[in-house]
Design a protein around this motif. Sequence first.
Motif, short mmCIF file in Angstrom:
data_model
loop_
_atom_site.label_atom_id
_atom_site.label_comp_id
_atom_site.label_asym_id
_atom_site.label_seq_id
_atom_site.Cartn_x
_atom_site.Cartn_y
_atom_site.Cartn_z
N ASN A 113 120.87 101.03 43.81
CA ASN A 113 120.39 99.79 43.20
C ASN A 113 118.90 99.60 43.42
O ASN A 113 118.18 99.18 42.51
CB ASN A 113 121.17 98.59 43.74
CG ASN A 113 122.56 98.48 43.15
OD1 ASN A 113 122.83 99.01 42.08
ND2 ASN A 113 123.44 97.81 43.86
N VAL A 157 116.66 101.94 43.90
CA VAL A 157 115.95 102.91 43.07
C VAL A 157 115.92 102.45 41.61
O VAL A 157 114.88 102.54 40.94
CB VAL A 157 116.60 104.31 43.20
CG1 VAL A 157 116.08 105.27 42.14
CG2 VAL A 157 116.38 104.87 44.59
N LEU A 158 117.02 101.92 41.10
CA LEU A 158 117.06 101.42 39.73
C LEU A 158 116.10 100.26 39.52
O LEU A 158 115.39 100.20 38.51
CB LEU A 158 118.48 101.00 39.35
CG LEU A 158 119.45 102.14 39.04
CD1 LEU A 158 120.85 101.59 38.83
CD2 LEU A 158 119.00 102.91 37.83
N MET A 182 113.38 99.63 41.19
CA MET A 182 112.02 100.16 41.23
C MET A 182 111.68 100.88 39.93
O MET A 182 110.56 100.77 39.43
CB MET A 182 111.85 101.09 42.44
CG MET A 182 111.85 100.32 43.75
SD MET A 182 111.86 101.29 45.28
CE MET A 182 110.99 102.74 44.93
N ALA A 183 112.64 101.59 39.33
CA ALA A 183 112.40 102.28 38.06
C ALA A 183 112.14 101.29 36.94
O ALA A 183 111.25 101.49 36.11
CB ALA A 183 113.59 103.19 37.72
N VAL A 184 112.90 100.20 36.89
CA VAL A 184 112.69 99.17 35.87
C VAL A 184 111.31 98.54 36.02
O VAL A 184 110.59 98.34 35.03
CB VAL A 184 113.81 98.10 35.94
CG1 VAL A 184 113.46 96.89 35.11
CG2 VAL A 184 115.13 98.69 35.48
N ALA A 203 108.66 99.93 37.40
CA ALA A 203 107.66 100.94 37.04
C ALA A 203 107.55 101.09 35.53
O ALA A 203 106.45 101.18 34.99
CB ALA A 203 108.02 102.28 37.69
N LEU A 204 108.67 101.10 34.83
CA LEU A 204 108.63 101.20 33.37
C LEU A 204 107.96 99.98 32.76
O LEU A 204 107.24 100.08 31.77
CB LEU A 204 110.04 101.36 32.80
CG LEU A 204 110.64 102.75 32.90
CD1 LEU A 204 112.09 102.73 32.44
CD2 LEU A 204 109.84 103.74 32.09
N TRP A 208 104.02 100.62 33.74
CA TRP A 208 103.32 101.80 33.22
C TRP A 208 103.86 102.32 31.91
O TRP A 208 103.16 103.00 31.19
CB TRP A 208 103.36 102.93 34.24
CG TRP A 208 102.60 102.61 35.47
CD1 TRP A 208 101.27 102.38 35.57
CD2 TRP A 208 103.13 102.47 36.78
NE1 TRP A 208 100.93 102.10 36.86
CE2 TRP A 208 102.07 102.16 37.65
CE3 TRP A 208 104.40 102.58 37.32
CZ2 TRP A 208 102.23 101.96 38.99
CZ3 TRP A 208 104.56 102.38 38.67
CH2 TRP A 208 103.49 102.08 39.48
N GLY A 209 105.09 102.06 31.63
CA GLY A 209 105.68 102.66 30.44
C GLY A 209 105.96 101.63 29.37
O GLY A 209 105.81 100.44 29.56
N SER A 229 108.98 100.77 26.47
CA SER A 229 110.32 101.14 26.05
C SER A 229 110.36 101.62 24.61
O SER A 229 111.32 102.22 24.18
CB SER A 229 111.26 99.93 26.21
OG SER A 229 110.86 98.90 25.31
#
Length: 190
Positions: free
Chosen positions: A47, A49-50, A52-54, A56-57, A60-61, A63
């Motif tokens: 959870n 890690v998820l 943190m990924a959201v 980060a996206l 920096w990213g 969708s």
Amino acid sequence: MAGEIVYADLNLPSGFPGSRTPLSAQPLSPPSPRWHRTALWVGWIGNVVLVMAVIALGIWGSSGCKLCPTDWQLRGDKCYWVSRGGDMWSESRADCSVRGSQLLVIQDPKELEFLKDLTQGSNQFWVGLSVSSPEKAWTWVGGSPLNQTLFPVSGPAEGNRCGVVNRNRIRSDTCSSVLRWICQRDAVPL
């Protein structure tokens, strides 16, 4: 003593047959196996890690998803709206402004080609192109000059002339003509 009830407090040894541990002293649940605790920790780490990924996206990213208002068409990073009725160029420009947009500013020939599909074969639409006086050149509503090599305009470039998309070409017309128009705005990234 018949019919009398007698209460007694007995302290029986724990090994005595028939003795029970009082409810308040009993554990609430049996100890869980080691793999349950391991699975719980792995779940929590997953959870984190998820999340943190959201984050980060989001920072920096992108969708890649974009949103347009109702009744607008999305293409690339822009939303397009085509009027149903007609009006003069200045009123068309004001209508686009009220909608939080501007008259269409065509960026490249592919966009001009896309307009044929967007307008479903209809002939003429105001775009954000005008000549304010005879000594001026064609100018988009944002103030940038028209690249005549990319988009040649057929018809006179006199004062009080405005740009019209006619199929996949741009032509000149008097700004007081009554035509449909196309508004554009940036799509909202999600």
